[in-house]
Write an enzyme that holds these catalytic residues in place. Structure first.
Site, PDB file in Angstrom:
ATOM      1  N   ASN A   9       0.854  -1.197   0.000  1.00  0.00           N
ATOM      2  CA  ASN A   9       0.000   0.000   0.000  1.00  0.00           C
ATOM      3  C   ASN A   9       0.886   1.243   0.000  1.00  0.00           C
ATOM      4  O   ASN A   9       1.475   1.581   1.019  1.00  0.00           O
ATOM      5  CB  ASN A   9      -0.903  -0.036   1.250  1.00  0.00           C
ATOM      6  N   TRP A  10       0.929   1.908  -1.138  1.00  0.00           N
ATOM      7  CA  TRP A  10       1.801   3.091  -1.264  1.00  0.00           C
ATOM      8  C   TRP A  10       1.244   4.334  -0.583  1.00  0.00           C
ATOM      9  O   TRP A  10       1.939   5.323  -0.430  1.00  0.00           O
ATOM     10  CB  TRP A  10       1.994   3.423  -2.752  1.00  0.00           C
ATOM     11  N   HIS A  97      -9.584   1.541   5.442  1.00  0.00           N
ATOM     12  CA  HIS A  97      -8.285   1.751   6.098  1.00  0.00           C
ATOM     13  C   HIS A  97      -8.454   2.782   7.215  1.00  0.00           C
ATOM     14  O   HIS A  97      -9.223   3.738   7.066  1.00  0.00           O
ATOM     15  CB  HIS A  97      -7.258   2.230   5.068  1.00  0.00           C
ATOM     16  N   GLU A 146      -5.284  -4.513  11.091  1.00  0.00           N
ATOM     17  CA  GLU A 146      -4.215  -3.528  11.231  1.00  0.00           C
ATOM     18  C   GLU A 146      -4.417  -2.745  12.525  1.00  0.00           C
ATOM     19  O   GLU A 146      -5.176  -1.757  12.537  1.00  0.00           O
ATOM     20  CB  GLU A 146      -4.242  -2.555  10.054  1.00  0.00           C
ATOM     21  N   SER A 182       3.613  -2.065  10.348  1.00  0.00           N
ATOM     22  CA  SER A 182       5.063  -2.164  10.555  1.00  0.00           C
ATOM     23  C   SER A 182       5.641  -3.519  10.131  1.00  0.00           C
ATOM     24  O   SER A 182       6.542  -4.052  10.777  1.00  0.00           O
ATOM     25  CB  SER A 182       5.419  -1.866  12.021  1.00  0.00           C
TER      26      SER A 182
HETATM   27  P1  PGA Z   1       2.993   0.406   7.613  1.00  0.00           P
HETATM   28  O1  PGA Z   1       1.489   0.634   7.079  1.00  0.00           O
HETATM   29  O2  PGA Z   1       3.478  -0.888   7.019  1.00  0.00           O
HETATM   30  O3  PGA Z   1       3.759   1.593   7.126  1.00  0.00           O
HETATM   31  O4  PGA Z   1       2.907   0.314   9.106  1.00  0.00           O
HETATM   32  C1  PGA Z   1       0.581  -0.428   6.984  1.00  0.00           C
HETATM   33  C2  PGA Z   1      -0.742   0.051   6.467  1.00  0.00           C
HETATM   34  O5  PGA Z   1      -1.207   1.143   6.862  1.00  0.00           O
HETATM   35  O6  PGA Z   1      -1.375  -0.625   5.651  1.00  0.00           O
END
Ligand code: PGA
Length: 220
Positions: A9-10, A97, A146, A182
């Site tokens: 996910n950019w 999200h 998440e 992360s």
């Molecule tokens: P991150 O983001 O890998 O930078 O923690 C994950 C996401 O929000 O999908």
């Protein structure tokens, strides 16, 4: 052996030149024999046609997701991107999200409409939740767990806890569950080896082609 889904996910990153050079670098890393994961790239809307052409031209198995879509159908809705506009361009769409819920006030009701639009146009929603008890609309087959503390913080959840949450989410539903927050090359395998996790959602570590490749390479 399960074939995990790995989503990059950019978010709101990269201009056209940066996106083009990412595709070139990533394709140089990509092995001819393919990989053991379904790789789904989620660039900004403006990059989707570039990706689509690149994938066709190089005959790559990369899949595309949109980062959002309109809760309204095609019509007089200035600035919106409808599910119909995206059909044929992407296979998946991220919905719910936490950044969309928090910064753009996306409610459960609005997300339900977005899921309906996605399903109507044969786009597979990847529906994000930060806790097991959050509502998941009908029609969703892929959920991304998440936790808020883990997104962009460098502090991932433990793989064991993520797997337990995934088990709760799966109760009574036939869904796949991804873990996001992360994820880095060093920890990717510890999540993928959990029995209830079917893949990963990668934010920051998908922005550099080599780093995203390190995550995928670990699970081949
Ligand atoms: P991150 O983001 O890998 O930078 O923690 C994950 C996401 O929000 O999908």
């Amino acid at each position: 052996m399960k074939r995990p889904l790995i989503v990059g996910n950019w978010k709101a990153h990269k201009d056209l030149i940066q996106a083009k050079s990412w595709t070139e670098e990533f394709s140089r890393l990509w092995p001819e024999e393919g990989v053991g994961a379904e790789v789904i790239i989620t660039p900004a809307f403006i990059h989707l046609p570039l990706f689509k052409d690149f994938i066709a031209q190089k005959n790559l198995p990369w899949k595309l997701a949109a980062q959002d879509l309109s809760s309204y159908p095609s019509g007089a809705y200035t600035g919106q991107i409808s599910a119909e506009m995206l059909s044929g361009l992407v296979d998946y769409v991220l919905l719910g999200h936490s950044e969309r819920r928090n910064y753009f006030q996306e409610s459960g009701g609005m997300l339900k409409k977005k899921v309906e639009q996605a399903v109507k146009f044969h786009l597979q929603p990847i529906y994000c939740v930060s806790e097991a008890k959050m509502l998941v609309p009908e029609g969703v087959e892929i959920v991304a767990y998440e936790p808020l503390f883990a997104i962009g913080s460098g502090q991932p959840d433990t793989p064991e806890n993520a797997s337990q949450v995934a088990e709760e989410i799966k109760k009574g539903r036939g869904v796949k569950v991804l873990y996001g927050g992360s994820v880095k090359p060093e920890n990717a395998y510890s999540f993928l080896s959990q029995p209830n996790l079917d893949g990963l959602m990668v934010g920051g570590a998908s922005l550099k082609a080599w780093e995203f490749w390190e995550i995928i390479k670990n699970v081949v």
